[in-house]
Design an enzyme around this catalytic site. Structure first.
Site, PDB file in Angstrom:
ATOM      1  N   HIS A  84       0.825  -1.214   0.000  1.00 25.30           N
ATOM      2  CA  HIS A  84       0.000   0.000   0.000  1.00 25.30           C
ATOM      3  C   HIS A  84       0.858   1.262   0.000  1.00 25.30           C
ATOM      4  CE1 HIS A  84      -0.003  -0.024   4.581  1.00 25.30           C
ATOM      5  NE2 HIS A  84      -0.063   1.276   4.399  1.00 25.30           N
ATOM      6  N   ASP A 205       1.241  -7.681   2.207  1.00 25.56           N
ATOM      7  CA  ASP A 205       1.346  -6.235   1.955  1.00 25.56           C
ATOM      8  C   ASP A 205       2.814  -5.791   1.836  1.00 25.56           C
ATOM      9  OD1 ASP A 205       0.917  -3.529   1.759  1.00 25.56           O
ATOM     10  OD2 ASP A 205      -0.513  -3.421   3.414  1.00 25.56           O
ATOM     11  N   SER A 620       3.877   2.168   8.534  1.00 30.44           N
ATOM     12  CA  SER A 620       3.700   1.163   7.501  1.00 30.44           C
ATOM     13  C   SER A 620       4.998   0.990   6.739  1.00 30.44           C
ATOM     14  CB  SER A 620       2.589   1.571   6.544  1.00 30.44           C
ATOM     15  OG  SER A 620       1.369   1.139   7.052  1.00 30.44           O
TER      16      SER A 620
HETATM   17  N1  ARG Z   1      -4.820   0.376   7.702  1.00 21.59           N
HETATM   18  C1  ARG Z   1      -3.511   0.443   7.142  1.00 21.59           C
HETATM   19  C2  ARG Z   1      -2.942   1.872   7.298  1.00 21.59           C
HETATM   20  O1  ARG Z   1      -3.494   2.657   7.990  1.00 21.59           O
HETATM   21  C3  ARG Z   1      -3.490  -0.022   5.720  1.00 21.59           C
HETATM   22  C4  ARG Z   1      -4.137   0.877   4.728  1.00 21.59           C
HETATM   23  C5  ARG Z   1      -4.116   0.428   3.299  1.00 21.59           C
HETATM   24  N2  ARG Z   1      -5.125  -0.582   2.990  1.00 21.59           N
HETATM   25  C6  ARG Z   1      -6.423  -0.319   2.652  1.00 21.59           C
HETATM   26  N3  ARG Z   1      -7.225  -1.342   2.415  1.00 21.59           N
HETATM   27  N4  ARG Z   1      -6.923   0.875   2.520  1.00 21.59           N
HETATM   28  O2  ARG Z   1      -2.395   2.501   6.446  1.00 21.59           O
HETATM   29  N1  ASP Z   2      -1.409   1.293   8.075  1.00 26.22           N
HETATM   30  C1  ASP Z   2      -0.711   2.368   8.747  1.00 26.22           C
HETATM   31  C2  ASP Z   2       0.282   3.070   7.824  1.00 26.22           C
HETATM   32  O1  ASP Z   2       0.069   3.142   6.650  1.00 26.22           O
HETATM   33  C3  ASP Z   2      -0.064   1.884   9.998  1.00 26.22           C
HETATM   34  C4  ASP Z   2      -0.973   2.008  11.190  1.00 26.22           C
HETATM   35  O2  ASP Z   2      -1.734   2.989  11.248  1.00 26.22           O
HETATM   36  O3  ASP Z   2      -0.893   1.160  12.058  1.00 26.22           O
HETATM   37  O4  ASP Z   2       1.242   3.655   8.253  1.00 26.22           O
END
Ligand code: ARG
Ligand code: ASP
Length: 684
Positions: A84, A205, A620
């Site tokens: 991502h 990921d 991330s």
């Molecule tokens: N929750 C994770 C973060 O905050 C992954 C985000 C990317 N994935 C998604 N399905 N939007 O960035």
């Molecule tokens: N998914 C988040 C990021 O992109 C990480 C988190 O918020 O735990 O940095």
């Protein structure tokens, strides 16, 4: 009796030292934590973690793009981050003929590594506490200018503890970064928004890039003559895997936490800000999802937008639930009462909390107005384009065909006017309903009235605008355009919003100035508390252990997921769960090679694991490092019940989610057919 006392003593010791999982520590001060880290299983020394004299782990870590982390895994500049985090780059390099997002990509040789225009990585050269230098009269500008002299150097001074301390960070910025490989989205984004922020998780990921430098190993613009960058340090890869209880360390760039704020700030989040943002995003997501479900091309065009909107939307819901469950507001109120009692006879602190309370009351309307604007008006793509055109004009930029083209690409790429118009009807309606009437531009109120309501007004707007249909437009055409007119009406609000453009409500200067004193006072008063500065996109170390957690009463979530879980979710009918056929075939043949593990008497492939590190957005792509300094995973998310950790960290429940490095290697090898890359890695 003696036995019981002894047990209690033990328990008390564990409690008083159980701060290990909470905290994002400044690497240059890691010597203050190293004992605790070693007690938990870390085998290296403080200057192996951070040193500005010799190579240390920090040299293997980078800020990737604007808001992620990455790590070197070879002496030749090969790096890992999340899928991502690489998503926008992979998308940029993709076309209809070469759809790397869908199919994945693996360079078969260095010549096939694809330069990503605009992508940079920043390596931290050194950090320095410059609080005393500033107090002695040196200006920040001078310090920064002096520090940024080297080739490709970028320096910045960042406040810690609301400006009680200032740290200088000196980075080298590398601009020649090339895509080496990425799994298909069906692996890299497996589970999509449905599984996002959720455990059990099965997302691969990760993506892989390489940094290039000039012949002297220094930053350079892209050139075919550049050579792979040779990092001072890279991470060996552990193929041994993780067990519950293993030490873990996360090294990365967390973006935003607010652990010390008062009850007023938490109430703002839970009662005002989150409910507004969640409701407005629900409306936008409903409109987008509905259009996506009717048309495949639209689903693809709006995939990234949907994911972006949904990510924070889902997080805020978890955060509000978590804060409520922890009773954070009440806890903070009690803490403040105790503080007030202590402060009562100290003139410098006695009225502090009252001052903070008043400052919040004054700052909230303006901060809310900006947040509301961002969630409504700035959620309309075409209006955003118009706002951008107007702001360019205000800055003195001539709106040439080229300039218009830049904006068109940015705002109208992957665009559907019907979706945007439906969003505009809802969002302009919500804006005028939620903002005090006196704040609505008078021209807008008049226009809505004369059209007979928001809907006909928006219809008129989209019928009248030429921003989509005509290119290039003359200066006069632009400023006669009804969408641009609307943007001009909003210009005063945009200017006001810029006074509130801070990371959090508590960072608005009129509030933040009190926090400087409050943090000093807290450190005098609450001597037991281990203080660490809030995250602000500077490099931090967090550490904890591999561990599951009790999700709800009686339901324990174990620390590891496997390929069997992917197969259980696999469903060709559901976009987010439709895995590549290759993976099905490998599973059918149990053809796992060196990457297999035994679980419950069967062989399988490890996929993701949980640990108790304190992480935030920006972490991330961060390396998950074991006690020996080896890479065991790549951090990419937190669990649903952890999402309040940006405000209150609960060691019982907060878990970060990482992709197991063995799954990464398995995918490179068996799905990507790129095992030649192992030759430059240090697989242990
Ligand atoms: N929750 C994770 C973060 O905050 C992954 C985000 C990317 N994935 C998604 N399905 N939007 O960035
Ligand atoms: N998914 C988040 C990021 O992109 C990480 C988190 O918020 O735990 O940095």
């Amino acid at each position: 009796m003696i036995k019981r006392l002894f047990l209690c003593a033990l328990a008390c010791i564990t409690i008083s030292t159980a701060t290990a999982d909470e905290g994002m520590w400044l690497p240059s001060l890691i010597k203050e934590r190293i004992k605790d880290m070693r007690r938990m299983g870390f085998k290296l020394k403080a200057d192996d973690v951070y040193s500005d004299k010799k190579a240390s782990l920090k040299d293997a870590v980078m800020q990737f793009g604007g808001g992620c982390t990455g790590e070197f895994i070879s002496p030749e500049g090969l790096l890992l981050t999340n899928h991502h985090c690489g998503y926008a780059s992979i998308q940029k390099l993709s076309s209809v003929e070469h759809d790397y997002l869908t199919d994945g990509y693996w360079a078969k040789s260095r010549n096939e590594e694809l330069h990503v225009p605009g992508l940079t990585i920043s390596l931290l050269e050194r950090m320095e506490d410059v609080t005393d230098r500033i107090a002695a009269g040196e200006s920040k500008e001078e310090i920064i200018a002096q520090a940024s002299k080297g080739k490709g150097c970028r320096a910045s001074i960042e406040p810690m503890y609301y400006g009680n301390q200032h740290y200088l960070f000196v980075y080298r910025v590398y601009k020649d970064v090339r895509l080496v490989g990425a799994p298909p989205s069906s692996i890299g984004k497996f589970g999509g928004d449905t599984d996002n922020w959720i455990w059990p998780r099965h997302t691969g990921d990760f993506s892989m890039f390489r940094v290039y430098a000039d012949a002297n190993n220094e930053p350079a613009e892209y050139s075919a003559d550049n050579v792979p960058y040779r990092p001072k340090r890279y991470l060996p890869i552990s193929t041994k895997g993780v067990e519950e209880g293993d030490f873990t360390m996360i090294y990365g760039f967390p973006g935003n936490t607010q652990e010390y704020v008062t009850a007023d700030a938490v109430e703002y989040v839970t009662n005002i800000s989150n409910p507004m943002k969640i409701a407005l995003r629900t409306t936008r997501l409903d409109i987008i999802s509905e259009a996506q479900s009717k048309d495949v091309a639209t689903r693809i065009a709006y995939a990234a937008k949907h994911a972006n909107i949904a990510n924070a939307w889902k997080k805020w819901q978890g955060e509000s639930l978590g804060l409520e469950r922890l009773g954070t507001v009440a806890k903070k109120a009690t803490y403040e009462q105790e503080f007030a009692t202590w402060a009562a006879d100290k003139p410098q602190y006695a009225t502090l909390l009252d001052s903070m309370h008043t400052a919040y009351e004054k700052a909230i309307p303006g901060y809310f107005a900006r947040e509301l604007f961002n969630e409504t008006i700035a959620g309309i793509d075409l209006l955003n384009f118009a706002l951008w055109l107007n702001s360019q004009h205000e800055k003195g930029v001539k709106l040439t065909a080229d300039v218009q083209n830049v904006g068109r690409k940015y705002y109208l790429g992957d665009y559907r006017v019907e979706i945007d118009k439906a969003i505009a009807k809802q969002m302009i309606g919500e804006y005028v309903a939620r903002i005090p009437t006196t704040e609505i531009p008078v021209q807008l109120t008049a226009a809505i009235d004369s059209c007979g309501g928001v809907e006909p007004f928006v219809d008129g707007l989209y019928n009248g605008t030429q921003l989509i249909t005509k290119y290039p437009l003359t200066h006069d055409e632009i400023f006669a355009d009804p969408m641009v007119q609307l943007a001009v009406w909003f210009a005063p609000q945009v200017a006001k919003n810029s006074n509130y453009a801070y990371r959090n409500l508590s960072n608005v200067p009129s509030v933040e100035k009190w926090y400087r004193t409050y943090m000093q006072a807290l450190r005098e008063w609450d001597k037991e508390r281990a203080f660490y500065p809030d995250a602000n996109f500077t490099l931090r170390v967090a550490y904890g252990t591999v561990t599951g957690y009790e999700n709800v009463d009686g339901e324990y979530h174990t620390h590891l997921t496997t390929l069997d879980g992917i197969m259980a979710k696999d469903n060709p009918e559901i976009y987010d769960y439709n895995i590549p056929q290759t993976l099905r075939d490998i599973y059918a043949r149990k053809d796992y090679g060196r990457w297999s593990i035994e679980k419950g008497g069967k062989s399988t492939i490890p996929v993701c694991f949980l640990a108790s590190n304190h992480t935030s957005g920006g972490n991330s792509g961060s390396p998950v490092i074991n006690g020996k300094g080896e890479l065991i995973g790549i951090n990419f998310d937190r669990t649903w019940r952890s999402t309040m950790s940006d405000i209150e960290f609960d060691p019982d429940i907060c878990r970060n989610i990482s992709v197991d490095i063995r799954y990464v290697m398995f995918v490179i090898d068996r799905i990507g057919g790129a095992s030649y890359l192992f030759e430059e890695m240090d697989l242990r």
